[in-house]
Design a protein around this motif. Structure first.
Motif, PDB file in Angstrom:
ATOM      1  N   PHE A   1     -39.937 -98.466   8.259  1.00 57.67           N
ATOM      2  CA  PHE A   1     -39.098 -97.220   8.480  1.00 57.67           C
ATOM      3  C   PHE A   1     -38.244 -96.765   7.499  1.00 57.67           C
ATOM      4  O   PHE A   1     -37.083 -97.147   7.156  1.00 57.67           O
ATOM      5  N   ALA A   2     -38.275 -95.657   6.565  1.00 54.32           N
ATOM      6  CA  ALA A   2     -37.524 -95.352   5.402  1.00 54.32           C
ATOM      7  C   ALA A   2     -36.429 -94.517   5.943  1.00 54.32           C
ATOM      8  O   ALA A   2     -35.414 -94.386   5.022  1.00 54.32           O
ATOM      9  N   GLY A   3     -36.602 -93.822   6.811  1.00 54.27           N
ATOM     10  CA  GLY A   3     -35.789 -93.000   7.524  1.00 54.27           C
ATOM     11  C   GLY A   3     -35.074 -93.377   8.703  1.00 54.27           C
ATOM     12  O   GLY A   3     -35.134 -94.569   9.091  1.00 54.27           O
ATOM     13  N   VAL A   4     -34.403 -92.627   9.005  1.00 55.18           N
ATOM     14  CA  VAL A   4     -33.470 -92.645  10.523  1.00 55.18           C
ATOM     15  C   VAL A   4     -34.527 -92.919  11.640  1.00 55.18           C
ATOM     16  O   VAL A   4     -35.495 -92.002  11.714  1.00 55.18           O
ATOM     17  N   THR A   5     -34.311 -94.018  12.285  1.00 58.59           N
ATOM     18  CA  THR A   5     -35.348 -94.263  13.416  1.00 58.59           C
ATOM     19  C   THR A   5     -34.620 -94.161  14.907  1.00 58.59           C
ATOM     20  O   THR A   5     -33.621 -94.558  15.184  1.00 58.59           O
ATOM     21  N   TRP A   6     -35.225 -93.338  15.631  1.00 55.11           N
ATOM     22  CA  TRP A   6     -34.836 -93.320  17.056  1.00 55.11           C
ATOM     23  C   TRP A   6     -35.843 -93.746  18.144  1.00 55.11           C
ATOM     24  O   TRP A   6     -36.997 -93.524  18.144  1.00 55.11           O
ATOM     25  N   PHE A   7     -35.522 -94.909  18.997  1.00 58.48           N
ATOM     26  CA  PHE A   7     -35.962 -95.303  20.330  1.00 58.48           C
ATOM     27  C   PHE A   7     -35.245 -95.188  21.732  1.00 58.48           C
ATOM     28  O   PHE A   7     -35.312 -95.840  22.209  1.00 58.48           O
TER      29      PHE A   7
ATOM     30  N   VAL B   1     -31.216 -97.430  12.639  1.00 58.17           N
ATOM     31  CA  VAL B   1     -32.069 -97.311  13.884  1.00 58.17           C
ATOM     32  C   VAL B   1     -31.252 -97.384  15.131  1.00 58.17           C
ATOM     33  O   VAL B   1     -30.370 -97.986  15.214  1.00 58.17           O
ATOM     34  N   ALA B   2     -31.764 -96.568  16.136  1.00 61.31           N
ATOM     35  CA  ALA B   2     -31.116 -96.463  17.352  1.00 61.31           C
ATOM     36  C   ALA B   2     -32.069 -96.910  18.450  1.00 61.31           C
ATOM     37  O   ALA B   2     -33.036 -95.963  18.796  1.00 61.31           O
ATOM     38  N   PHE B   3     -31.818 -97.800  19.061  1.00 56.55           N
ATOM     39  CA  PHE B   3     -32.761 -98.230  20.212  1.00 56.55           C
ATOM     40  C   PHE B   3     -31.749 -98.273  21.490  1.00 56.55           C
ATOM     41  O   PHE B   3     -31.427 -99.118  22.249  1.00 56.55           O
ATOM     42  N   VAL B   4     -31.202 -96.797  21.538  1.00 54.86           N
ATOM     43  CA  VAL B   4     -30.238 -96.545  22.714  1.00 54.86           C
ATOM     44  C   VAL B   4     -30.854 -96.373  23.998  1.00 54.86           C
ATOM     45  O   VAL B   4     -31.587 -95.500  24.084  1.00 54.86           O
ATOM     46  N   SER B   5     -30.466 -97.467  24.938  1.00 47.07           N
ATOM     47  CA  SER B   5     -30.738 -97.413  26.364  1.00 47.07           C
ATOM     48  C   SER B   5     -32.224 -97.424  26.494  1.00 47.07           C
ATOM     49  O   SER B   5     -33.139 -96.797  27.498  1.00 47.07           O
ATOM     50  N   PRO B   6     -33.098 -98.032  25.810  1.00 50.03           N
ATOM     51  CA  PRO B   6     -34.489 -98.283  25.853  1.00 50.03           C
ATOM     52  C   PRO B   6     -34.797 -99.285  26.993  1.00 50.03           C
ATOM     53  O   PRO B   6     -33.914-100.310  27.352  1.00 50.03           O
ATOM     54  N   THR B   7     -35.810 -99.344  27.435  1.00 45.34           N
ATOM     55  CA  THR B   7     -36.234-100.544  28.578  1.00 45.34           C
ATOM     56  C   THR B   7     -37.495-101.048  28.136  1.00 45.34           C
ATOM     57  O   THR B   7     -38.435-100.609  27.861  1.00 45.34           O
ATOM     58  N   PHE B   8     -37.372-102.507  28.158  1.00 48.44           N
ATOM     59  CA  PHE B   8     -38.308-103.362  27.428  1.00 48.44           C
ATOM     60  C   PHE B   8     -38.840-104.317  28.658  1.00 48.44           C
ATOM     61  O   PHE B   8     -38.192-105.212  29.063  1.00 48.44           O
TER      62      PHE B   8
END
Length: 623
Positions: A123-129, A149-156
Motif C-alpha cells: 500500500f503506497a498511499g494512505v490506507t483506510w479500514f 494506515v487507519a484500522f479505526v474501529s474495525p471488527t475482526f
C-alpha cells in the motif's frame, strides 16, 4: 486488440485479453454480464480509478445501492490512483495477495463475509479500514504499508494475521475489536502505533519492532498477550490497560521509556529476560510477576498489589524499588482502577519468591512479604534495604507441656530455606514448611552467611531488635553445620542451652535461679558449719613473761540427718552466700571446706548467667 507484451493481467475468455486492454464495446459487454454477487477474477490486472469504479458499478445492487462481490480474486493486481471499495460487501473469499495499491486504498465500512487475504500486498498511499468488518480470517502477513494506515474501529471476527507486516507510516488501530487471534509476530512499526481502547481476544506481538511510540492505553486483553522478543525503541504506554490472561514480555527490550501501569493483570506477568534501558515505573495488580534474568539498566520503581514476584538472577545496574501498595491505584484523573478481575484473589499482599543470583546492592524492598523468599546465592545481601514492614516466616509453635498446660517457646523470624531444610530432617517437628519442587536443597553451611548478611543489613538500618532474630538464625546454622568443628559445636550448644545465644533472657534467668537454688541447698546441707567457730586463746607464763596465742578453730562439718540441716537460720546464711556470689563478692560467712568449693563454683557460674540475661535484654531493646 491484443495485450501488449509483458501484460500480466488475467485474460478474459473468450476475448483473450485482460480487462484493461479490452475495447470499450468488449468492456461494456463484459460489465453487462455482471451483477450483484458475481465472481470476479482479475489477477495481475492494472486497474485505474475509473476502470475500478466501472467494475464496482456493475456489481452494485440496484435496490440497496451496495456493491456486492462474490468470489473476488485480485492477486498481483495493480490499483493505480484511488482504490475505492467503500461500503462494498464481499460475499465469499476476497483475495488481494501481492496486490499493489499505488494511491489511496479505501476500505471504509467494507464487509468481508468470508476470508480476506492481503498477504504481501503493498500500500503506497494512505490506507483506510475504518469500521471494516472481517467475518472470517483477515490475512495481512508480510504486507507493506508505506503511508499512514487507519484500522479505526474495525471488527475482526476471525483470526487477524499481520505477521511480518511493515507499517512505515502512522498506524491507528483505535477501538479495534479482535474477537479471535491477533497475530503481529515480527511486524515492524516504523512510526507511531496506536492501539488505544482495542479489545484483544488473544494477542501475539512476538518479535515485533516498534521504532517509535507504541500506545496500548486502555486496551483490553481478554486472553493471553505475548510480547516476547519485542523491541520498543520509543515510549511503551500500557496505562489503564486490562489484562485478563497471562502476559509475556519475555526477552523484550524497552529502550526509551515504559509506562506499565497502573494496570490490572488477572493472570501471570512474565518479564523474564527483558531489558529495560530506560527509567521505568511499573504499577500493576497481578497474581504473579516473573523477572528471571531481567536486566534493569536504569532506575526502576515497581508498585505492586497481590503479586508474587520472582527476581531470580535479575541484574540491577541502578536503584530499583519494590513497593507494596496498600490502596487501589488511581488514574491521572483520580479515577480508581477497577480490580474486579482479581476479586477472588487473596489480600493485596506482595510476596517476593526469590532473589537468588541477584546483586542486592541497589535493591530496596518496602512493605513486602519475604516469608517465601529464597535468598541463597544473593550477592551483597548485607546492602539490601528493607523499608516499612517487611515480614518473614516464623518458626512453628513448638509446644511443651508442663503441669498439664502448654507453654510455647519464643518465636523468631526465619528464612523459608531453613523451613525447607528442617522439614526434610528425620524426626522433624510438625509445622516446618516443606520445599516446593524446583527450589533446590540448601543446608546450614549455605544459610549461615545469608543470616549473617541480613543481620548486618538490619544493623546498618539501626534496627538492632530486628537483627537479633537473624543473629539467632546464624548461630543455629553454625551449630548444625557438620563442617564446623566438634568443639565449636559443643560450645555453641552450651551457649544455646544457657541463654539462646545471648538472646533469651528468660532462659538465662531460669538457669540462674536453678543454679542459685542448687547452691543454696548445697550450702545448707554441706557448706555451712554447725556453729560459727569462736576464737580460742592459749598462753604460757614464764616468770614475768606472758605469751598468748589466739586461734579460730576450723568450722565443724554439719552432722546428723540431712533434713535436720535445713532450717531458717541456715537458709538465711546460705542465701547471703548465694546472693553475694551472683555479684561476684565474698559473703565473709564461715563455711566448711566443701562450702569453700561450692562458693567458688557459684562465684564463677552465676555471674556469667546473670550477664547473659542482661545481654539478652539489651539485645532485644537497644537501637
Amino acid at each position: 486488440m491484443d495485450d501488449p507484451v509483458g501484460c500480466r493481467g488475467l485474460r478474459i475468455e473468450p476475448l483473450g485479453r485482460c480487462l484493461r486492454h479490452l475495447t470499450d464495446r468488449e468492456r461494456a459487454a463484459y460489465f453487462s454480464g455482471l451483477g450483484p454477487g458475481s465472481a470476479v477474477d482479475h489477477r495481475g490486472t492494472e486497474l485505474d480509478a475509473l476502470l475500478l469504479t466501472q467494475l464496482l458499478d456493475a456489481l452494485r445492487d440496484p435496490v440497496t445501492r451496495a456493491v456486492r462481490l462474490g468470489h473476488a480474486d485480485f492477486r498481483s493486481a495493480t490499483f493505480e490512483g484511488t482504490a475505492d471499495f467503500r461500503s462494498a460487501i464481499f460475499e465469499t473469499n476476497a483475495d488481494f495477495r501481492s496486490a499493489t495499491f499505488m494511491g489511496t486504498a479505501n476500505f471504509v465500512s467494507v464487509t468481508f463475509k468470508s476470508n480476506a487475504w492481503f498477504g504481501s500486498a503493498a500500500f503506497a498511499g494512505v490506507t483506510w479500514f475504518e469500521l471494516t468488518r472481517f467475518a472470517a480470517v483477515a490475512g495481512f502477513a508480510a504486507v507493506t504499508f508505506k503511508h499512514d494506515v487507519a484500522f479505526v474501529s474495525p471488527t475482526f471476527e476471525g483470526a487477524a494475521r499481520f505477521e511480518s507486516a511493515t507499517f512505515e507510516g502512522y498506524t491507528d488501530f483505535r477501538t479495534a475489536t479482535f474477537k479471535d487471534h491477533a497475530r503481529f509476530r515480527s511486524a515492524v512499526f516504523k512510526s507511531d502505533a496506536r492501539f488505544t481502547e482495542v479489545f484483544f481476544k488473544d494477542a501475539a506481538f512476538k518479535s515485533a519492532v516498534f521504532e517509535c511510540n507504541a500506545w496500548f492505553r486502555s486496551a483490553t486483553f481478554e486472553g493471553d498477550a505475548r510480547f516476547g522478543l519485542a523491541i520498543f525503541e520509543g515510549d511503551a504506554d500500557f496505562r489503564s490497560a486490562v489484562f485478563k490472561g497471562n502476559v509475556r514480555f519475555t526477552s523484550a527490550v524497552f529502550k526509551r521509556s515504559a509506562g506499565l501501569g497502573p494496570l490490572v493483570w488477572a493472570g501471570e506477568v512474565t518479564l523474564s529476560g527483558a531489558v529495560f534501558s530506560c527509567p521505568v515505573t511499573i504499577a500493576i495488580a497481578a497474581r504473579r510477576l516473573e523477572c528471571w534474568r531481567t536486566r534493569w539498566s536504569s532506575t526502576a520503581a515497581l508498585q505492586l498489589r497481590y503479586a508474587t514476584v520472582d527476581f531470580a538472577h535479575s541484574v540491577f545496574e541502578h536503584p530499583l524499588t519494590i513497593i507494596a501498595e496498600p490502596d487501589l491505584f488511581r488514574l491521572s484523573d483520580g479515577t480508581l482502577v477497577d480490580e474486579q478481575v482479581l476479586s477472588r484473589a487473596p489480600e493485596a499482599t506482595v510476596w517476593v519468591a526469590s532473589l537468588r543470583g541477584v546483586d542486592a546492592a541497589h535493591l530496596v524492598l518496602a512493605d513486602v512479604n519475604l516469608s517465601r523468599c529464597l535468598f541463597t546465592g544473593t550477592v551483597h545481601l548485607d546492602q539490601l534495604r528493607l523499608e516499612g514492614t517487611c515480614s518473614f516466616e516464623v518458626v512453628p509453635p513448638r509446644t511443651h507441656w508442663w503441669n498439664g498446660r502448654p507453654v510455647w517457646f519464643t518465636q523468631r523470624r526465619t528464612l523459608a530455606e531453613e523451613h525447607h531444610w528442617r522439614s526434610g530432617r528425620p524426626g522433624a517437628i510438625r509445622g516446618w514448611n516443606t520445599a516446593v519442587f524446583g527450589t533446590g536443597h540448601v543446608g546450614p553451611a549455605q544459610l549461615a552467611p545469608v543470616y549473617r548478611a541480613l543481620r548486618k543489613s538490619f544493623e546498618d538500618g539501626k534496627n538492632e531488635p530486628g537483627a537479633a532474630d537473624f543473629y539467632y538464625g546464624e548461630m543455629e546454622m553454625r551449630r548444625h553445620d557438620s563442617s564446623t568443628s566438634r568443639a565449636e559445636r559443643r560450645l555453641l550448644t552450651a551457649y544455646w542451652a544457657l541463654s539462646g545465644y545471648g538472646l533469651r533472657a528468660t532462659r538465662a534467668l531460669v538457669w540462674l535461679l536453678l543454679a542459685m537454688t542448687a547452691t543454696l541447698l548445697a550450702m545448707m546441707l554441706w557448706g555451712l558449719a554447725v556453729d560459727d567457730p569462736k576464737p580460742v586463746s592459749t598462753g604460757k607464763v614464764t616468770g614475768q613473761d606472758i605469751r598468748l596465742t589466739t586461734d579460730t578453730p576450723n568450722p565443724a562439718n554439719p552432722i546428723g540427718p540431712l533434713q535436720e540441716r535445713i532450717s531458717s537460720g541456715r537458709f538465711e546464711k546460705g542465701l547471703r552466700v548465694v546472693i553475694n556470689a551472683v555479684v561476684f563478692r565474698s559473703s565473709d560467712q564461715d563455711v566448711t571446706s566443701a562450702g569453700t568449693y561450692i562458693e567458688m563454683l557459684s562465684r564463677l557460674t552465676e555471674p556469667v548467667l546473670l550477664g547473659l540475661a542482661v545481654l539478652a535484654v539489651r539485645n532485644r531493646v537497644k537501637r
